[in-house]
Design a protein around this motif. Structure first.
Motif, PDB file in Angstrom:
ATOM      1  N   UNK A  33      93.913 -34.405 132.565  1.00  0.00           N
ATOM      2  CA  UNK A  33      95.308 -35.279 132.589  1.00  0.00           C
ATOM      3  C   UNK A  33      95.034 -36.807 132.460  1.00  0.00           C
ATOM      4  N   UNK A  34      93.836 -37.198 133.188  1.00  0.00           N
ATOM      5  CA  UNK A  34      93.597 -38.768 133.204  1.00  0.00           C
ATOM      6  C   UNK A  34      94.698 -39.371 133.848  1.00  0.00           C
ATOM      7  N   UNK A  35      95.100 -40.266 133.343  1.00  0.00           N
ATOM      8  CA  UNK A  35      96.130 -41.127 134.156  1.00  0.00           C
ATOM      9  C   UNK A  35      97.552 -40.491 134.083  1.00  0.00           C
ATOM     10  N   UNK A  36      97.637 -39.233 133.437  1.00  0.00           N
ATOM     11  CA  UNK A  36      99.062 -38.801 133.333  1.00  0.00           C
ATOM     12  C   UNK A  36      99.361 -38.201 135.040  1.00  0.00           C
ATOM     13  N   UNK A  37      98.489 -37.722 135.784  1.00  0.00           N
ATOM     14  CA  UNK A  37      98.618 -37.154 136.946  1.00  0.00           C
ATOM     15  C   UNK A  37      97.913 -37.657 138.004  1.00  0.00           C
ATOM     16  N   UNK A  38      98.568 -38.183 139.103  1.00  0.00           N
ATOM     17  CA  UNK A  38      97.816 -38.732 140.444  1.00  0.00           C
ATOM     18  C   UNK A  38      97.123 -37.587 141.194  1.00  0.00           C
ATOM     19  N   UNK A  39      96.072 -37.607 141.517  1.00  0.00           N
ATOM     20  CA  UNK A  39      95.245 -36.667 142.055  1.00  0.00           C
ATOM     21  C   UNK A  39      94.769 -37.202 143.494  1.00  0.00           C
ATOM     22  N   UNK A  40      95.132 -36.746 144.646  1.00  0.00           N
ATOM     23  CA  UNK A  40      94.427 -36.998 145.948  1.00  0.00           C
ATOM     24  C   UNK A  40      93.827 -35.820 146.791  1.00  0.00           C
ATOM     25  N   UNK A  41      92.607 -36.143 147.179  1.00  0.00           N
ATOM     26  CA  UNK A  41      91.728 -35.161 147.935  1.00  0.00           C
ATOM     27  C   UNK A  41      91.884 -35.612 149.374  1.00  0.00           C
ATOM     28  N   UNK A  42      92.493 -34.635 150.409  1.00  0.00           N
ATOM     29  CA  UNK A  42      92.360 -34.750 151.841  1.00  0.00           C
ATOM     30  C   UNK A  42      91.420 -34.041 152.372  1.00  0.00           C
ATOM     31  N   UNK A  43      90.602 -34.755 153.272  1.00  0.00           N
ATOM     32  CA  UNK A  43      89.377 -34.092 153.867  1.00  0.00           C
ATOM     33  C   UNK A  43      89.359 -34.360 155.379  1.00  0.00           C
ATOM     34  N   UNK A  60      88.596 -44.357 155.536  1.00  0.00           N
ATOM     35  CA  UNK A  60      89.763 -43.424 155.439  1.00  0.00           C
ATOM     36  C   UNK A  60      90.453 -43.412 154.067  1.00  0.00           C
ATOM     37  N   UNK A  61      90.273 -44.419 153.203  1.00  0.00           N
ATOM     38  CA  UNK A  61      90.998 -44.321 151.774  1.00  0.00           C
ATOM     39  C   UNK A  61      89.995 -44.945 151.164  1.00  0.00           C
ATOM     40  N   UNK A  62      89.947 -44.241 149.946  1.00  0.00           N
ATOM     41  CA  UNK A  62      89.049 -44.869 148.677  1.00  0.00           C
ATOM     42  C   UNK A  62      89.436 -44.253 147.527  1.00  0.00           C
ATOM     43  N   UNK A  63      89.196 -44.721 146.385  1.00  0.00           N
ATOM     44  CA  UNK A  63      89.617 -44.281 145.061  1.00  0.00           C
ATOM     45  C   UNK A  63      88.405 -44.223 144.305  1.00  0.00           C
ATOM     46  N   UNK A  64      87.810 -43.254 143.802  1.00  0.00           N
ATOM     47  CA  UNK A  64      86.829 -43.189 142.898  1.00  0.00           C
ATOM     48  C   UNK A  64      86.768 -42.232 141.700  1.00  0.00           C
ATOM     49  N   UNK A  65      86.647 -42.891 140.540  1.00  0.00           N
ATOM     50  CA  UNK A  65      86.813 -42.542 139.226  1.00  0.00           C
ATOM     51  C   UNK A  65      88.364 -41.966 139.277  1.00  0.00           C
ATOM     52  N   UNK A  66      89.207 -42.612 139.669  1.00  0.00           N
ATOM     53  CA  UNK A  66      90.636 -42.429 139.333  1.00  0.00           C
ATOM     54  C   UNK A  66      91.194 -41.302 140.300  1.00  0.00           C
ATOM     55  N   UNK A  67      90.467 -40.658 141.229  1.00  0.00           N
ATOM     56  CA  UNK A  67      90.934 -39.894 142.257  1.00  0.00           C
ATOM     57  C   UNK A  67      90.865 -40.611 143.737  1.00  0.00           C
ATOM     58  N   UNK A  68      92.022 -40.141 144.402  1.00  0.00           N
ATOM     59  CA  UNK A  68      92.045 -40.793 145.925  1.00  0.00           C
ATOM     60  C   UNK A  68      91.442 -39.894 146.645  1.00  0.00           C
ATOM     61  N   UNK A  69      90.588 -40.300 147.586  1.00  0.00           N
ATOM     62  CA  UNK A  69      89.960 -39.624 148.779  1.00  0.00           C
ATOM     63  C   UNK A  69      90.489 -39.989 149.898  1.00  0.00           C
ATOM     64  N   UNK A  70      91.125 -39.244 150.712  1.00  0.00           N
ATOM     65  CA  UNK A  70      91.914 -39.631 152.154  1.00  0.00           C
ATOM     66  C   UNK A  70      91.460 -38.635 153.147  1.00  0.00           C
TER      67      UNK A  70
END
Length: 388
Positions: A33-43, A60-70
């Motif tokens: 989906x590239x930029x069409x869909x915002x993707x977040x991963x919660x850990x 606590x929050x970072x963005x890698x290759x367009x994916x948010x890791x929280x």
């Protein structure tokens, strides 16, 4: 239903399997989906993720290759600023923050409980079953990964398949990257990534196979186990983490990022793997494998091994390679017949496995093609969401 945004929740327990699956799932949906869909991963924690991706930071929050890791902690502190995604994936029945879930019941459309992989027949009945959660709008469904077309399948990501082709077409590049001392040398190479295990039966068989053998040992538990066993032989440590004895060379490999591990297992001749994510990667290489399944109380893991063996045999019995199929499946079972992870000698005998190695290779190659064509979890999951 259109995927407008995607949130994936992961609770890491005691290994890399959970985050390995979730990390791969997020990357593959991002590639679709590239930029069409915002993707977040919660850990719930970051330790394992920091090892899997060297660009990750302990924040606590970072963005890698367009994916948010929280982190869950960051989410809890900032819950007032978060709007739930319209599609939520709850990996392996993990706990989703109550404040987030209450919002999601009103604002989100679909919650998918992505369960653990299993070959047991009962998962067919549970796959895509609704689970009531007392919400008017949000609906929850079970998604059951498995080895049949009627199940959720396994993660067959295009990123892995592309990497596999690159390694197959350019092996010298990857020998130079990982095994420069073995370039242009005729070594029979395997990887070992396991829980605690006594490798004496394996070493004893390799010593007799009249080949130059190399074992690449990955992960702390595998390396600690191997160090104990090396004391039984006269292995010379020729350099830090490199051992030689007769026709066996053993290399203790550094921790590899997920993408690096994928390159390595496609380069070698066979792979001993553990858990779920590494097991699926081993299947997709098409190379002979040994699976060290995650241990469960009361030996419940043996039901999963037996379930996989049944599915494996269903696909391969028509090949009329009964002897190697029997040898491989018996060894898979014997290798896992345990009630604890220890250095106690198991029942496994590798002699017939290596005698039948070429025919086992034919079986695993055909099975990898079946998995790729019939059991693509990413495709099945995406189609389920879009048709919802």
């Amino acid at each position: 239903m259109e995927i407008k945004s995607l949130d994936i929740f992961c609770e890491i327990i005691d290994n890399f399997g959970d985050i390995g699956v979730v990390y791969r799932l997020a990357k593959e949906f991002k590639s679709i989906y590239n930029e069409e869909v915002n993707i977040r991963v919660f850990l719930n924690r970051l330790d394992e993720f920091l090892s899997l991706n060297k660009r990750a930071k302990n924040i606590g929050y970072q963005k890698i290759d367009g994916i948010e890791y929280i982190t869950n902690e960051y989410l809890a502190k900032n819950i007032c600023t978060f709007s739930p995604a319209n599609v939520i994936i709850e990996a392996f029945g993990c706990n989703v923050l109550e404040g987030y879930l209450e919002k999601a019941k009103d604002d989100s459309a679909l919650l998918i409980n992505l369960e653990y992989l299993s070959g047991e027949s009962w998962i067919d009945e549970v796959h895509l079953m609704e689970s009531p959660i007392g919400a008017k709008k949000l609906k929850k469904y079970f998604f059951m990964p498995g080895f049949k077309e009627s199940t959720g399948g396994v993660i067959v990501d295009k990123l892995f398949l592309d990497r596999k082709i690159k390694v197959q077409n350019n092996p010298q590049i990857y020998y130079k990257k990982y095994l420069p001392d073995l370039i242009d040398k005729d070594y029979f190479i395997g990887t070992i990534f396991s829980y605690e295990k006594n490798f004496l039966p394996l070493l004893n068989v390799l010593l007799k196979n009249e080949k130059n053998n190399c074992l690449l040992v990955l992960g702390e538990k595998s390396q600690e186990s191997m160090r104990v066993i090396l004391k039984e032989f006269n292995f010379a440590e020729v350099s830090n983490g490199n051992f030689d004895f007769e026709n066996i060379k053993i290399k203790f490999m550094p921790f590899l990022e997920q993408e690096e591990y994928e390159e390595l297992i496609n380069l070698v001749h066979y792979n001993f793997v553990r858990g779920e994510d590494s097991f699926v990667r081993a299947l997709l290489t098409g190379k002979p494998f040994m699976w060290h399944i995650y241990l469960q109380d009361k030996m419940a893991h043996m039901d999963k091994i037996d379930g996989f063996i049944e599915r494996y045999r269903e696909v391969l019995e028509e090949m009329k390679l009964e002897t190697p199929l029997n040898v491989h499946t018996k060894l898979l079972r014997d290798y896992n017949l345990r009630d604890n992870n220890s250095l106690e000698l198991g029942k496994e005998d590798f002699e017939e496995f290596f005698k039948e190695f070429d025919n086992v290779s034919k079986l695993t190659h055909v099975y990898s093609e079946y998995i790729e064509l019939k059991c693509n979890l990413i495709d099945k999951l995406n189609r389920f969401i879009l048709k919802y």
